[in-house]
Design an enzyme around this catalytic site. Structure first.
Site, mmCIF file in Angstrom:
data_model
loop_
_atom_site.group_PDB
_atom_site.id
_atom_site.type_symbol
_atom_site.label_atom_id
_atom_site.label_comp_id
_atom_site.label_asym_id
_atom_site.label_seq_id
_atom_site.Cartn_x
_atom_site.Cartn_y
_atom_site.Cartn_z
ATOM 1 C CE LYS A 145 -35.373 -23.378 13.711
ATOM 2 N NZ LYS A 145 -33.903 -23.551 13.706
ATOM 3 C CG HIS A 175 -34.802 -26.147 20.855
ATOM 4 N ND1 HIS A 175 -34.515 -25.636 19.624
ATOM 5 C CD2 HIS A 175 -33.775 -25.778 21.650
ATOM 6 C CE1 HIS A 175 -33.374 -24.981 19.677
ATOM 7 N NE2 HIS A 175 -32.892 -25.054 20.891
ATOM 8 C CE LYS A 179 -33.208 -23.088 24.659
ATOM 9 N NZ LYS A 179 -31.913 -23.700 24.822
ATOM 10 C CD GLU A 213 -26.350 -20.230 18.382
ATOM 11 O OE1 GLU A 213 -26.291 -21.444 18.590
ATOM 12 O OE2 GLU A 213 -26.789 -19.755 17.319
ATOM 13 C CG ASP A 232 -30.935 -21.331 12.182
ATOM 14 O OD1 ASP A 232 -31.461 -22.443 12.036
ATOM 15 O OD2 ASP A 232 -29.974 -21.116 12.951
ATOM 16 C CG HIS A 237 -35.483 -20.554 18.287
ATOM 17 N ND1 HIS A 237 -36.313 -21.645 18.300
ATOM 18 C CD2 HIS A 237 -34.326 -21.004 17.734
ATOM 19 C CE1 HIS A 237 -35.695 -22.701 17.796
ATOM 20 N NE2 HIS A 237 -34.484 -22.337 17.441
ATOM 21 C CE LYS A 337 -25.899 -20.120 13.952
ATOM 22 N NZ LYS A 337 -26.418 -21.120 14.884
HETATM 23 C C1 BG6 Z 1 -31.427 -24.156 16.349
HETATM 24 C C2 BG6 Z 1 -30.696 -23.465 15.220
HETATM 25 O O1 BG6 Z 1 -32.806 -24.111 16.157
HETATM 26 O O2 BG6 Z 1 -31.117 -23.516 17.581
HETATM 27 C C3 BG6 Z 1 -29.197 -23.435 15.488
HETATM 28 O O3 BG6 Z 1 -30.957 -24.136 14.010
HETATM 29 C C4 BG6 Z 1 -28.899 -22.874 16.853
HETATM 30 O O4 BG6 Z 1 -28.532 -22.678 14.480
HETATM 31 C C5 BG6 Z 1 -29.736 -23.564 17.924
HETATM 32 O O5 BG6 Z 1 -27.514 -23.058 17.113
HETATM 33 C C6 BG6 Z 1 -29.568 -22.883 19.262
HETATM 34 O O6 BG6 Z 1 -30.207 -23.626 20.252
HETATM 35 P P1 BG6 Z 1 -29.710 -23.604 21.739
HETATM 36 O O7 BG6 Z 1 -30.750 -24.342 22.512
HETATM 37 O O8 BG6 Z 1 -28.370 -24.280 21.733
HETATM 38 O O9 BG6 Z 1 -29.615 -22.163 22.107
#
Ligand code: BG6
Length: 489
Positions: A145, A175, A179, A213, A232, A237, A337
């Site tokens: 992505k 991704h 998980k 986050e 993003d 996700h 964020k």
């Molecule tokens: C990514 C985003 O796909 O996922 C990031 O581009 C984000 O901005 C990240 O921080 C979060 O992934 P994870 O697995 O750390 O929650």
């Protein structure tokens, strides 16, 4: 299943994602002895590094991301001996000669092209791989992505990649689907009878999906400022998580059976109108504040950020799924964020009991709630009402906990490790199909257009909080609260 020998070509091999996530994931699988002895990782980048110089880069930038408990100097040595480096200009086919010479021409060696580059060069790379005869009918391509920034650009990427690779050769990575807890949700829903009869509008009051986050945007403002939280995180996700929660039982776990069901969910999302958008979507941007006691800058003051930026670092929305199973059940999605905590969780809240036979008032009963935790630890929690020990029928909320790591004592596998193995095995179930990608963009695009047409700034929120107050009001309109607001102090 043992893996076939492979040449994995990593475009963007010197980039941030390769160093932080991909090479450490490959190292972990190397240590687990998943890779055949002669399997190779060919990193590709623009820099004119020699192999030795590139290995020093990997040493400096990838090795620090390997957890200490799995780092071993001799394993590291044997891992790096698999790595080669080829310098080329992705957009110029003439510069691919060294790559042509490096790859093995053997039908028994699986070729994987992993594109960890900006999507703007995906089409050129695929075209050049075809022109130079590198893209064989058996090879696979992995697309990182962001897969587009709107419906038109996603369609264009899909069409251009499809000129070279068939859909069964294309692995669009998200991704979050790698998980452990997400796959456990599939197991929970379709490996048990317990929840299925309740998994519907008659018994579920609402679903909340949060990815919060503590981190800010930091050094990524260049990318992030043209993206924002909706593109993003939410378009991919969060919507993928929603699909896993809401989909019907697939006929099997095969890739298309699962993806057909996820697609149906995306296509049943109630489209937003101008009127419903203003009501149901909250966008925010962090201002300076404190995260875990440390003072942090606001988004507009981050290095390289535009001081007037309108990019959202937070989004919360209320979605509905127009199906018999889900009509009227609000699905709240939220990501941001610089939030108060780093966590990712899916909260399925059941309806309150209809009538209490106990002395307690029905209102003081906490409705059952199933929490699927993805981060920081992975597990399940089921909130029930139980009797407090002793005299009298006094009920109190209690929890059933399943901590995956504790219960199974299995070593943790990062999402990227699992997805990488799936690519090498040719298993597409956890990857997005082209029509899913387009359906997700189609639903999200009116939000982007609405923000563009409406000249308002995102709502400010203090770093270290749970986002703008309007996000609480969003769930409040349904008489609900976000999970952290409902928890006792
Ligand atoms: C990514 C985003 O796909 O996922 C990031 O581009 C984000 O901005 C990240 O921080 C979060 O992934 P994870 O697995 O750390 O929650």
């Amino acid at each position: 299943m043992a893996l076939a020998d492979f040449d994995l070509v990593l475009f963007g091999g010197g980039g941030d994602l390769a160093m932080r996530k991909l090479l450490p994931a490959m190292y972990a699988r190397h240590c687990a002895k998943d890779f055949p002895a002669s399997a190779r990782i060919v990193c590709v980048g623009r820099h004119a590094w020699s192999r030795e110089e590139f290995i020093s880069e990997v040493q400096a930038h990838a090795q620090p991301h390997i957890p200490a408990e799995i780092f071993d100097a001799s394993q590291w040595q044997s891992f790096t001996s698999r790595i080669d480096y080829v310098s080329l200009n992705a957009t110029e086919a003439d510069t691919y000669t060294q790559l042509v010479e490096t790859l093995r021409n053997d039908d028994n060696v699986q070729r994987v092209f992993y594109l960890a580059t900006p999507p703007t060069v995906f089409a050129d790379i695929c075209h050049n791989l075809a022109v130079r005869g590198l893209a064989t009918p058996k090879s696979r391509v992995v697309l990182e992505k962001p897969l587009g920034r709107d419906l038109a650009s996603a369609k264009q990427i899909n069409a251009e990649v499809a000129h070279v690779f068939a859909e069964e050769q294309i692995f669009r990575i998200d991704h979050y689907l790698g998980k452990e807890a997400v796959q456990n949700l599939l197991a929970l829903r379709f490996g048990n009878v317990l929840f299925e009869p309740l998994w519907r509008r008659e018994w579920i009051s609402d679903v909340q999906i949060t990815i919060a986050e503590e981190l800010g945007v930091g050094g990524r403002t260049g990318y992030y400022d043209t993206s924002g939280a909706l593109r993003d995180m939410l378009q991919n996700h969060l919507l993928q998580l929603l699909c896993i929660v809401a989909m019907e039982a697939p006929v099997s776990i095969s890739a298309d059976a699962v993806r057909d069901e996820k697609l149906k969910v995306l296509r049943s999302l109630k489209p937003f109108t101008q009127a419903t958008l203003a009501q149901n979507v909250v966008r925010g941007q962090y201002r300076g504040g404190h995260v875990q006691g440390k003072e942090v800058l606001g988004y507009r003051k981050e290095e390289g950020a535009n001081p007037d930026s309108r990019t959202e670092t937070f989004v919360a929305l209320r979605a509905e799924i127009d199906t018999w199973r889900w009509a009227g059940v609000p699905f709240f999605l939220r990501t941001g964020k610089r939030m108060a905590d780093s966590l990712a969780e899916i909260v399925v809240r059941f309806k309150p009991i209809p009538h209490s036979i106990f002395a307690q008032n029905t209102a003081s009963f906490q409705p059952n709630c199933l929490v699927i935790r993805l981060q920081p630890d992975e597990g399940l929690q089921l909130n029930l009402m139980a009797k407090t020990p002793g005299d009298g029928m006094r009920l109190k909320p209690a929890e059933l906990e399943l901590d995956f790591r504790e219960s199974f004592k299995a070593p943790r596998m990062e999402a990227y490790e699992r997805l990488l193995l799936d690519v090498l095995r040719g298993q597409l179930t956890l990857f997005m199909r082209s029509d899913e990608l387009e359906a997700a963009w189609e639903w999200v695009e009116p939000i982007l257009n609405f923000w563009e047409q409406n000249d308002a700034d995102p709502m400010p929120y203090t770093a270290g909080s749970w986002g703008p107050a309007a996000a609480s009001a969003l769930v409040g309109r349904d008489g609900l609260q976000w999970r952290e607001e409902a928890l006792p102090e």
